[in-house]
Design a protein around this motif. Sequence first.
Motif, PDB file in Angstrom:
ATOM      1  N   THR A  50     -85.458  35.638 -23.466  1.00 59.02           N
ATOM      2  CA  THR A  50     -84.344  36.362 -22.864  1.00 59.02           C
ATOM      3  C   THR A  50     -84.893  37.385 -21.887  1.00 59.02           C
ATOM      4  O   THR A  50     -85.915  38.035 -22.146  1.00 59.02           O
ATOM      5  N   ALA A  79     -82.881  32.536 -21.176  1.00 59.01           N
ATOM      6  CA  ALA A  79     -81.539  33.100 -21.041  1.00 59.01           C
ATOM      7  C   ALA A  79     -81.636  34.339 -20.166  1.00 59.01           C
ATOM      8  O   ALA A  79     -82.437  35.240 -20.435  1.00 59.01           O
ATOM      9  N   GLN A  81     -79.717  37.558 -17.856  1.00 62.10           N
ATOM     10  CA  GLN A  81     -78.562  38.434 -17.707  1.00 62.10           C
ATOM     11  C   GLN A  81     -78.648  39.141 -16.351  1.00 62.10           C
ATOM     12  O   GLN A  81     -79.720  39.303 -15.791  1.00 62.10           O
ATOM     13  N   LEU A 111     -74.245  35.660 -16.697  1.00 60.57           N
ATOM     14  CA  LEU A 111     -75.183  35.102 -17.663  1.00 60.57           C
ATOM     15  C   LEU A 111     -75.566  33.699 -17.219  1.00 60.57           C
ATOM     16  O   LEU A 111     -74.739  32.950 -16.689  1.00 60.57           O
ATOM     17  N   PHE A 113     -78.690  30.233 -17.796  1.00 59.28           N
ATOM     18  CA  PHE A 113     -79.806  29.614 -18.504  1.00 59.28           C
ATOM     19  C   PHE A 113     -80.662  28.825 -17.520  1.00 59.28           C
ATOM     20  O   PHE A 113     -80.145  28.145 -16.631  1.00 59.28           O
ATOM     21  N   ASP A 157     -76.019  33.379 -25.151  1.00 57.49           N
ATOM     22  CA  ASP A 157     -76.535  34.423 -24.265  1.00 57.49           C
ATOM     23  C   ASP A 157     -75.483  35.530 -24.169  1.00 57.49           C
ATOM     24  O   ASP A 157     -74.320  35.268 -23.836  1.00 57.49           O
ATOM     25  N   HIS A 159     -74.518  39.840 -23.119  1.00 53.57           N
ATOM     26  CA  HIS A 159     -74.813  41.106 -22.451  1.00 53.57           C
ATOM     27  C   HIS A 159     -73.681  42.056 -22.827  1.00 53.57           C
ATOM     28  O   HIS A 159     -72.622  42.055 -22.210  1.00 53.57           O
ATOM     29  N   GLY A 196     -80.271  38.098 -25.820  1.00 53.91           N
ATOM     30  CA  GLY A 196     -79.815  38.748 -24.603  1.00 53.91           C
ATOM     31  C   GLY A 196     -79.951  40.254 -24.681  1.00 53.91           C
ATOM     32  O   GLY A 196     -80.704  40.802 -25.496  1.00 53.91           O
ATOM     33  N   ASP A 247     -83.118  44.547 -26.215  1.00 53.10           N
ATOM     34  CA  ASP A 247     -83.028  43.106 -25.951  1.00 53.10           C
ATOM     35  C   ASP A 247     -83.516  42.379 -27.197  1.00 53.10           C
ATOM     36  O   ASP A 247     -84.691  42.516 -27.579  1.00 53.10           O
TER      37      ASP A 247
END
Length: 289
Positions: A50, A79, A81, A111, A113, A157, A159, A196, A247
């Motif tokens: 992440t 992942a 953000q 978000l 990937f 994922d 945020h 995330g 995180d």
Amino acid sequence: MSKRFQFLFLIALTVTGCKKDPVTTPEPDEGTDYSSCIITTSDQGFEVMTWNLEQYPISSFTMEEVSNVITSLDPDVVALQEITSEDVFNTLVDNLDGWEGSIAVSGNLNLAFLYKPSEITLLEPVSQIITDNSYAFPRPPAIIKIEHELGQVYLVDIHLKCCDGTENVARRKEAASLIKTYIDENLPNDRVVVLGDFNDEIYSSDGSEDTFNNFIDDPDNYKFADMDIAMGNESGWSYPGWPSHIDHILITNEFFGDQLDVNVLQLNNCYENYFSWVSDHRPVIMRVE
């Protein structure tokens, strides 16, 4: 968390708007050598990372540095953000040979990937869950289903809402409750990784804001894979500017029998301008064998 609030207040007094102006400092003559700041990966293990990329891209050469890290590290899935648009994300994907990507657009901090088709199969493309609660989720969680030699895995994922303050803590607590309910009800027997920018520590210093107690209080089913990092020295945390470790990588009990190795990549030790020109967060990576 109080340091974060004070710093954000000062930023609010001196900066207008939410988006930083891109840095136009010339690119370095040679690519940054991150070899001493990354871990060794392998074809046998499953590596998922992440990385909050702070309003990506914040400089004219952020993409090249991010590409350099991902290519050097060579994980299976990343992942991301704070991707500011689908266009800049697609440009990043195009710059990564052998990688594909998918983004869930929900505003100006999205978000996404990245994944390697040579290592995993994408079984279900990215979609958003819990889309009807903007109080808990300023950005709805993004989810994909993949298959690896390890087995099938759902990756979520997230945020969460940032910053200090009673209401922001409450919003994160509600988000944690909704995520757990979603997994308990929809994916009770599946391998699930929630990863995330949780925007909060696993444990607050005085115990008053333990936002994720619903997961901690269910140790038979959930575990923060990065708990040792969170409880360790601040030099190893993902968000050293405050400093804090916000995180995280949360796993379900289907992973409990596997060997896990979790690290925060201290990329700033290899690139002195990392925090100014790449991101204010360090990436967190988990290897599963």
